[in-house]
Design an enzyme around this catalytic site. Sequence first.
Site, mmCIF file in Angstrom:
data_model
loop_
_atom_site.group_PDB
_atom_site.id
_atom_site.type_symbol
_atom_site.label_atom_id
_atom_site.label_comp_id
_atom_site.label_asym_id
_atom_site.label_seq_id
_atom_site.Cartn_x
_atom_site.Cartn_y
_atom_site.Cartn_z
ATOM 1 N N PRO A 3 -2.295 -8.176 2.456
ATOM 2 C CA PRO A 3 -1.598 -6.904 2.718
ATOM 3 C C PRO A 3 -0.287 -6.851 1.940
ATOM 4 O O PRO A 3 0.465 -7.812 1.931
ATOM 5 C CB PRO A 3 -1.339 -6.951 4.231
ATOM 6 C CG PRO A 3 -2.253 -7.995 4.774
ATOM 7 C CD PRO A 3 -2.458 -8.981 3.666
ATOM 8 N N GLU A 4 -0.033 -5.744 1.255
ATOM 9 C CA GLU A 4 1.196 -5.587 0.495
ATOM 10 C C GLU A 4 2.064 -4.516 1.160
ATOM 11 O O GLU A 4 1.707 -3.989 2.205
ATOM 12 C CB GLU A 4 0.851 -5.233 -0.952
ATOM 13 C CG GLU A 4 -0.072 -6.301 -1.550
ATOM 14 C CD GLU A 4 0.210 -6.608 -2.986
ATOM 15 O OE1 GLU A 4 1.378 -6.524 -3.393
ATOM 16 O OE2 GLU A 4 -0.740 -6.940 -3.707
#
Length: 276
Positions: A2-3
């Site tokens: 996840p960014e």
Amino acid sequence: MPELPEVETTKNSLAPLLHQTVQAVRVRQPQLRWVIPQDVDKLQGQKLIGLQRRSKYILAEFEHDTMLWHLGMSGSFRICKAQDELRKHDHFILDFGELQLRYHDPRRFGCIVWLNADSQHKLLDPLGPEPLTDAFNAAYLTDKLKSKQVGIKVALMDNHIVVGVGNIYATESLFNLGIHPAQPASSLSPQQVEALVVEIKRILSFAIGLGGSTLRDYTNAMGENGYFQQTLLAYGRAGEMCVNCETTLENIKLGQRASVFCPQCQPLKKNTKTKQ
Ligand SMILES: [Zn+2]
């Protein structure tokens, strides 16, 4: 992994829990990246009063305590009904009565820890500015890059310089601007630095608007996938044709990370600065 846009999307999707009171806390597996604190049950009886994001951390503010949550490599939060069946890898559960917040993380690199009363934490202290704030601007980035001999992509992904510009967003920004990912950071022209700041802000805002990227098992707390990945032009497309010039996209390793680029559109320039 996840960014920033996925974390922002996750944080926003937790809003239905705001102003609700924790009825019970359940830890099914305390061994995440760090052990979930034993006294986490003191959240019981506290209202969730605020949600913020700093870099890829979610700051969950309760009436008397604040928690720092990170999704690690494979973590996700989802809001469920209390009667919904638990899934394998649901490690941490906050029961809000009708609704439950469940933290799911097969690889267990995420974290659920306390934030100190003064909102400081050794995990947050060394972080650079948020890319979507005014603090991340051309003058700031120019100053940070002027002594950096590493490739621009590695510099952009350095959390001390700016937070939340992960591999996808660095790859796409550099592709869109025709800058080689291994171009020494200090050799970028002032125009390129300015354009990078604008492009990074644009692409992150765009991704947040689309709900983040769909990276394998990423979903937001409502179980919805993001659409950003469908718009990627370079990331994950090594061996495919460049949309601009039909050259085959290549992959090089920079700072241990795959870096896809078009050798035609993103030539490696020597001493870009002196040519300007
Ligand atoms: Zn090309």
